[in-house]
Enzyme design. Structure first.
Site, short mmCIF file in Angstrom:
data_model
loop_
_atom_site.label_atom_id
_atom_site.label_comp_id
_atom_site.label_asym_id
_atom_site.label_seq_id
_atom_site.Cartn_x
_atom_site.Cartn_y
_atom_site.Cartn_z
N ASP A 102 0.86 -1.17 0.00
CA ASP A 102 0.00 0.00 0.00
C ASP A 102 0.91 1.24 0.00
O ASP A 102 2.11 1.13 0.27
CB ASP A 102 -0.90 -0.02 1.24
CG ASP A 102 -1.75 1.22 1.34
OD1 ASP A 102 -2.47 1.53 0.38
OD2 ASP A 102 -1.69 1.89 2.40
N ASP B 14 -0.27 5.29 0.71
CA ASP B 14 -0.62 6.28 1.74
C ASP B 14 -0.66 5.64 3.12
O ASP B 14 -1.42 4.70 3.35
CB ASP B 14 -1.99 6.89 1.44
CG ASP B 14 -2.03 7.61 0.10
OD1 ASP B 14 -1.23 8.52 -0.09
OD2 ASP B 14 -2.88 7.24 -0.74
N LYS C 11 -9.51 -2.51 -3.24
CA LYS C 11 -9.40 -3.25 -1.99
C LYS C 11 -10.57 -2.91 -1.07
O LYS C 11 -10.94 -1.75 -0.99
CB LYS C 11 -8.08 -2.88 -1.29
CG LYS C 11 -6.83 -3.24 -2.07
CD LYS C 11 -5.56 -2.79 -1.36
CE LYS C 11 -5.35 -1.30 -1.40
NZ LYS C 11 -4.05 -0.87 -0.81
N ASP D 194 -1.70 -0.42 5.97
CA ASP D 194 -2.00 0.20 7.26
C ASP D 194 -3.48 0.18 7.61
O ASP D 194 -3.87 0.68 8.66
CB ASP D 194 -1.51 1.65 7.28
CG ASP D 194 -2.31 2.54 6.34
OD1 ASP D 194 -2.32 2.25 5.12
OD2 ASP D 194 -2.94 3.51 6.81
#
Length: 274
Positions: free
Chosen positions: A21, A23, A195, A220
């Site tokens: 991922d 960000d 996702k 995250d």
């Protein structure tokens, strides 16, 4: 190699494909996290590959390449798979030739058009699909037009369900929050393509001829990144540098296989014997 909770994570040293991922995982807005460059180099030194899989549809792949290069990451199109790309593929496979009304950024609209999708950004009676993206260029006129379109008999899709996007001062509303706003006005909810749907992971594995056992997802967010791995049958690492906290993990039904404070700790674990 031990994770944040003391769990043995040596199996991660055998992984050859890292799906990262962006960000909140490798950077926050325009600030790269410590350890990111070192981890990417270590993956390559081990003969592995890394692909950035992001739900953020506000930028095109070319935009992302420029963004990460400004942070010191030498990447190409092969290092990315975004919700925009997954959306284009989904539209091509499920709604070929249909006109799409899009509430999104100019980058998203351009990327869809380059993929051969007929896209409009104004109210259009011929549009049979409404697509919502993470629109960082949003206006009240766009919101009004989208509500008009959703009042018709149309297919309703959205690029990603993320509620917030991390920025330097905290968070801003992402596509998921925008969909809630539109639901309050129209009563309609979209089908989310990014996702945690396993579409993006399945496409990358097929493209690179990799197995699920060789692959790990690092992210995250529990409800997107980690849930994607759960649905795709791929191991997951949750880093605590973004949205999810230890408290969130304890309370959630979605559990990562491993927890690390950040990508820096993952890198240190991979290189502990060197």
């Amino acid at each position: 190699m031990i994770d944040y909770t003391g769990k043995n994570a040596d199996s991660l040293k055998e992984k050859t494909l890292y799906l990262l991922d962006m960000d909140g995982t490798i950077y926050n807005e325009n600030e790269i996290f410590e350890g990111t460059l070192e981890l990417l180099k270590e993956i390559e030194d081990r003969g592995g590959q890394y692909v950035f899989i992001t739900n953020n549809s506000s930028k095109s792949v070319e935009d992302y390449i420029e963004k990460v290069r400004n942070m010191g990451i030498q990447a190409s199109c092969e290092n990315f798979y975004t919700s925009s790309q997954a959306t284009a593929m989904y539209l091509q496979e499920n709604y070929p030739g249909q006109k799409v009304y899009c509430m999104g950024t100019r980058s998203l609209v351009e990327e869809l058009r380059c993929a051969g999708i007929s896209v409009v950004t104004e109210v259009d009676e011929e549009a049979s699909v409404v697509l919502l993206g993470f629109d960082t260029e949003n206006t009240s006129e766009k919101i009004r037009n989208t509500c008009i379109m959703l009042g018709r008999d149309v297919v309703y899709l959205a690029t990603n369900p993320d509620l917030v996007c991390p920025v330097s001062f905290g968070y801003i509303p992402d596509c998921g929050s925008m969909s809630i706003m539109l639901k309050n006005a129209t009563g309609k909810e979209p089908f989310f393509i990014g996702k945690p749907e396993p579409i993006m992971v399945d496409c990358v594995l097929k493209k690179l001829n990799k197995t699920k056992a060789e692959t790990v997802i690092i992210g995250d967010r529990l409800y997107t990144d980690i849930k994607t791995g759960e649905r795709a049958g791929v191991d997951t690492i949750c880093v605590l540098s973004g949205e999810a906290s230890l408290g969130d993990i304890r309370e959630s039904e979605v559990k990562p296989d491993y927890i690390f404070e950040s990508v820096k700790e993952i890198y240190e674990g991979l290189t502990e014997d060197k």
